[in-house]
Write an enzyme that holds these catalytic residues in place. Structure first.
Site, PDB file in Angstrom:
ATOM      1  N   LYS A 100      49.163  44.762  30.053  1.00 16.02           N
ATOM      2  CA  LYS A 100      49.060  43.796  31.150  1.00 16.02           C
ATOM      3  C   LYS A 100      48.859  44.520  32.488  1.00 16.02           C
ATOM      4  O   LYS A 100      48.005  44.153  33.298  1.00 16.02           O
ATOM      5  CB  LYS A 100      50.324  42.933  31.186  1.00 16.02           C
ATOM      6  CG  LYS A 100      50.469  42.084  32.416  1.00 16.02           C
ATOM      7  CD  LYS A 100      49.444  40.976  32.457  1.00 16.02           C
ATOM      8  CE  LYS A 100      49.355  40.384  33.838  1.00 16.02           C
ATOM      9  NZ  LYS A 100      48.657  39.132  33.881  1.00 16.02           N
ATOM     10  N   ARG A 130      40.946  46.365  37.173  1.00 11.09           N
ATOM     11  CA  ARG A 130      40.177  45.566  38.131  1.00 11.09           C
ATOM     12  C   ARG A 130      40.388  46.084  39.563  1.00 11.09           C
ATOM     13  O   ARG A 130      39.441  46.213  40.325  1.00 11.09           O
ATOM     14  CB  ARG A 130      40.632  44.100  38.020  1.00 11.09           C
ATOM     15  CG  ARG A 130      39.559  43.111  38.360  1.00 11.09           C
ATOM     16  CD  ARG A 130      39.872  41.766  37.758  1.00 11.09           C
ATOM     17  NE  ARG A 130      39.201  40.712  38.493  1.00 11.09           N
ATOM     18  CZ  ARG A 130      37.924  40.398  38.345  1.00 11.09           C
ATOM     19  NH1 ARG A 130      37.183  41.065  37.480  1.00 11.09           N
ATOM     20  NH2 ARG A 130      37.374  39.422  39.047  1.00 11.09           N
ATOM     21  N   CYS A 156      48.856  39.470  41.782  1.00 12.75           N
ATOM     22  CA  CYS A 156      48.717  40.289  40.573  1.00 12.75           C
ATOM     23  C   CYS A 156      48.096  41.646  40.877  1.00 12.75           C
ATOM     24  O   CYS A 156      48.738  42.672  40.764  1.00 12.75           O
ATOM     25  CB  CYS A 156      47.851  39.560  39.558  1.00 12.75           C
ATOM     26  SG  CYS A 156      48.437  37.913  39.234  1.00 12.75           S
ATOM     27  N   ARG A 197      47.640  35.937  30.861  1.00 17.12           N
ATOM     28  CA  ARG A 197      46.415  36.587  31.334  1.00 17.12           C
ATOM     29  C   ARG A 197      45.499  35.605  32.042  1.00 17.12           C
ATOM     30  O   ARG A 197      44.302  35.836  32.181  1.00 17.12           O
ATOM     31  CB  ARG A 197      45.645  37.134  30.123  1.00 17.12           C
ATOM     32  CG  ARG A 197      46.305  38.294  29.471  1.00 17.12           C
ATOM     33  CD  ARG A 197      45.625  38.536  28.140  1.00 17.12           C
ATOM     34  NE  ARG A 197      45.368  39.937  27.913  1.00 17.12           N
ATOM     35  CZ  ARG A 197      44.797  40.411  26.808  1.00 17.12           C
ATOM     36  NH1 ARG A 197      44.441  39.588  25.853  1.00 17.12           N
ATOM     37  NH2 ARG A 197      44.588  41.691  26.660  1.00 17.12           N
ATOM     38  N   ARG A 237      48.694  33.897  48.975  1.00 14.86           N
ATOM     39  CA  ARG A 237      49.586  35.040  48.790  1.00 14.86           C
ATOM     40  C   ARG A 237      48.825  36.365  48.858  1.00 14.86           C
ATOM     41  O   ARG A 237      47.806  36.544  48.211  1.00 14.86           O
ATOM     42  CB  ARG A 237      50.318  34.927  47.449  1.00 14.86           C
ATOM     43  CG  ARG A 237      51.432  33.894  47.527  1.00 14.86           C
ATOM     44  CD  ARG A 237      52.113  33.741  46.212  1.00 14.86           C
ATOM     45  NE  ARG A 237      51.243  33.170  45.213  1.00 14.86           N
ATOM     46  CZ  ARG A 237      51.607  32.996  43.954  1.00 14.86           C
ATOM     47  NH1 ARG A 237      52.788  33.370  43.541  1.00 14.86           N
ATOM     48  NH2 ARG A 237      50.770  32.448  43.107  1.00 14.86           N
TER      49      ARG A 237
HETATM   50  N1  SAJ Z   1      38.097  40.714  44.091  1.00 12.00           N
HETATM   51  C1  SAJ Z   1      37.190  41.553  44.728  1.00 12.00           C
HETATM   52  N2  SAJ Z   1      36.102  41.981  44.032  1.00 12.00           N
HETATM   53  C2  SAJ Z   1      35.869  41.603  42.741  1.00 12.00           C
HETATM   54  C3  SAJ Z   1      36.797  40.745  42.102  1.00 12.00           C
HETATM   55  C4  SAJ Z   1      37.904  40.314  42.801  1.00 12.00           C
HETATM   56  O1  SAJ Z   1      37.345  41.935  45.900  1.00 12.00           O
HETATM   57  O2  SAJ Z   1      34.853  42.041  42.181  1.00 12.00           O
HETATM   58  C5  SAJ Z   1      39.310  40.275  44.800  1.00 12.00           C
HETATM   59  C6  SAJ Z   1      39.432  38.768  44.972  1.00 12.00           C
HETATM   60  O3  SAJ Z   1      38.731  38.337  46.084  1.00 12.00           O
HETATM   61  C7  SAJ Z   1      40.928  38.601  45.104  1.00 12.00           C
HETATM   62  C8  SAJ Z   1      41.490  39.713  44.196  1.00 12.00           C
HETATM   63  O4  SAJ Z   1      40.419  40.602  43.994  1.00 12.00           O
HETATM   64  O5  SAJ Z   1      41.363  38.862  46.429  1.00 12.00           O
HETATM   65  C9  SAJ Z   1      42.049  39.216  42.875  1.00 12.00           C
HETATM   66  O6  SAJ Z   1      41.240  38.209  42.312  1.00 12.00           O
HETATM   67  P1  SAJ Z   1      40.860  38.125  40.752  1.00 12.00           P
HETATM   68  O7  SAJ Z   1      40.042  36.926  40.576  1.00 12.00           O
HETATM   69  O8  SAJ Z   1      40.289  39.405  40.309  1.00 12.00           O
HETATM   70  O9  SAJ Z   1      42.238  38.033  39.985  1.00 12.00           O
HETATM   71  P2  SAJ Z   1      43.607  37.166  40.087  1.00 12.00           P
HETATM   72  O10 SAJ Z   1      44.600  38.002  40.837  1.00 12.00           O
HETATM   73  O11 SAJ Z   1      43.389  35.784  40.548  1.00 12.00           O
HETATM   74  O12 SAJ Z   1      44.018  37.118  38.538  1.00 12.00           O
HETATM   75  C10 SAJ Z   1      44.198  38.354  37.817  1.00 12.00           C
HETATM   76  C11 SAJ Z   1      43.417  38.268  36.504  1.00 12.00           C
HETATM   77  N3  SAJ Z   1      43.339  39.596  35.907  1.00 12.00           N
HETATM   78  C12 SAJ Z   1      42.172  40.135  35.504  1.00 12.00           C
HETATM   79  O13 SAJ Z   1      41.111  39.587  35.633  1.00 12.00           O
HETATM   80  C13 SAJ Z   1      42.253  41.480  34.844  1.00 12.00           C
HETATM   81  C14 SAJ Z   1      44.085  37.274  35.568  1.00 12.00           C
HETATM   82  O14 SAJ Z   1      43.464  37.286  34.290  1.00 12.00           O
HETATM   83  C15 SAJ Z   1      45.566  37.612  35.393  1.00 12.00           C
HETATM   84  O15 SAJ Z   1      46.227  36.711  34.550  1.00 12.00           O
HETATM   85  C16 SAJ Z   1      46.207  37.527  36.767  1.00 12.00           C
HETATM   86  O16 SAJ Z   1      45.591  38.529  37.585  1.00 12.00           O
HETATM   87  C17 SAJ Z   1      47.691  37.784  36.624  1.00 12.00           C
HETATM   88  O17 SAJ Z   1      48.471  36.809  36.669  1.00 12.00           O
HETATM   89  O18 SAJ Z   1      48.099  38.932  36.397  1.00 12.00           O
END
Ligand code: SAJ
Length: 428
Positions: A205, A212, A259, A153, A324
């Protein structure tokens, strides 16, 4: 827990930090990867991925003799599968790496072994895909072989801290499997460890990331609604989030990474008729680069001939080098497909990319528009007055509410913000 031999299959963003963590807590780890370069580098104590403090930890683990890398599995007490689960062109889970990884460990399985699937997988994978392969060893799963899904996570950029502190879910194919795996992770996990069944853990998961994704889609829809209404989505979100039970996410140029843009498809694939909201959210987020493109065309509509655009930040999120599924790269592709644009790109985290330049002022020379794609911390205090001097038209479009509008207006810029009314210096 007594010292275990652990064989970790897949030394990527999750496998390697997990291997280093177990190794520095006294277990003996063999890391397996098909990438020969990665294996060689690792055995020298070097890391090919960029994650804060990971290099130091890996070096310590290798030097202690508790971590070594090879290209084939070997006998061990525990096997942990950390291979990728990408999606195919038509948005179906590609389980070939999990299948292969599971098959490669079969010859090494012994009675009493533990097998853990960490890769994010469609609900049902552990029971329906992994267990039948493991049983080719002649051992009975749940009885002679203990199997569980324990999803990672962690957030890229803070993986080591989150590996230790986050709560963890362990989904066993039976109670004994879940308990054994919990005891193993206890070696370094300080967060709570919750036990459940394997399919529930898989669905948790997927749902965490889908939660999100859907909420970001809601924020992106709000951004478009507010643009049409002439008010600021950022102000709406700020005020809504003062409510004790509301947490609206942030709009932006789209959703990237391996993710959030991937995992919801695993749920949709299983039951497309029912997963309606999840599907729509994916479409809304995937369409955001196109929306930013429309705003660019609107802003530059009055300019004749070729236009130059400078893009700041192309990674999928701030302060990391991971590109990515980056929505900003999708935006660059849209500009290329449309044609008629000169493009320059500045991203201090990305080593090489087409159109890349090191210096913002130089990159912005003769530009008609700067687009802020990602809020890298380095962009916070750029000298916009100086940058504007060399531009052909002083237009700035920000996809995030990250910079101070006043600074742009003071320096004669037209400042546009995604999710906000089309406010320019003239209309302020
Ligand atoms: N983003 C938005 N608006 C937001 C938050 C994020 O546009 O309010 C965008 C970001 O810019 C990015 C994308 O979403 O492009 C994803 O970024 P993120 O920081 O939300 O998440 P990841 O993909 O880096 O990591 C997620 C996490 N999951 C959650 O927060 C529920 C992480 O805990 C997981 O372990 C990971 O996915 C995974 O490996 O599955």
């Amino acid at each position: 827990m007594s010292r275990k031999t652990i064989c970790i299959i897949g030394l990527g963003y999750i496998g390697l930090p997990t291997a280093a963590m177990f190794a520095t807590h006294g277990h003996k780890i063999t890391g397996v990867d098909i990438n020969k370069n990665l294996v060689n580098e690792l055995n020298q104590g070097r890391v090919v991925i960029n994650e804060p403090y990971l290099d130091i930890m890996v070096q310590a683990a290798v030097t202690s003799g508790n971590l070594k890398a090879v290209d084939k599995p070997c006998e061990a007490d525990v096997f942990i599968i950390c291979v990728p689960t990408p999606i195919t062109e038509d948005k179906k889970a590609d389980m070939s790496y999990v299948r292969q990884a599971t098959e490669t460990i079969v010859p090494y399985l012994r009675k009493g072994n533990i097998v853990i699937l960490e890769s994010t997988s469609p609900a049902g994978t552990t029971k329906e895909l992994v267990c039948p392969i493991l049983e080719k060893s002649g051992l009975k799963t749940g009885d002679e072989l203990f199997v569980a899904h324990s999803p990672e996570r962690v957030l890229p950029g803070q993986i080591l801290m989150e590996l230790v502190n986050n709560n963890r879910i362990v989904g066993g194919i039976n109670k004994e499997s879940a308990e054994l795996v919990r005891d193993l992770y206890r070696t370094f996990v300080k967060g709570e460890i919750y036990l459940t069944d394997a399919t529930t853990a898989e669905m948790c998961k997927l749902m965490e990331n889908t939660y999100r994704d859907v909420n970001i889609a809601l924020a992106n829809e709000l951004a478009k609604l507010c643009e049409n209404m002439g008010i600021s989505a950022w102000e709406v979100i700020k005020l809504c989030n003062k409510h004790p039970r509301v947490n609206i996410h942030e709009p932006g140029p789209g959703v990237g990474g391996h993710c959030l843009a991937v995992d919801p498809w695993f749920i949709i694939e299983n039951d497309p008729q029912t997963a309606q909201i999840i599907r729509q959210a994916r479409d809304v987020n995937d369409n955001m680069p196109q929306h930013v493109m429309s705003r660019i065309e609107e802003i530059l509509g009055g300019i004749e001939g070729k236009k130059k655009i400078t893009v700041l930040g192309i990674t999928y999120k701030p302060n990391i080098d991971d590109i990515r599924e980056s929505p900003v790269i999708r935006l660059v592709e849209l500009l290329e497909e449309k044609g008629g644009y000169d493009i320059s790109i500045v991203d201090p985290y990305v080593k090489e990319f087409r159109y890349k330049q090191e210096n913002i002022t130089k990159a912005a020379e003769a530009s008609d528009l700067i687009v802020l794609g990602v809020c890298h911390r380095e962009f916070k205090d750029m000298r916009i007055g100086e940058i504007g001097e060399t531009m052909r038209h002083k237009n700035f479009l920000s996809t995030k509410d990250f910079l101070k509008r006043e600074v742009f207006c003071e320096n004669g810029f037209n400042y546009f913000l995604l999710g906000d009314k089309n406010m320019s210096a003239k209309t302020l």
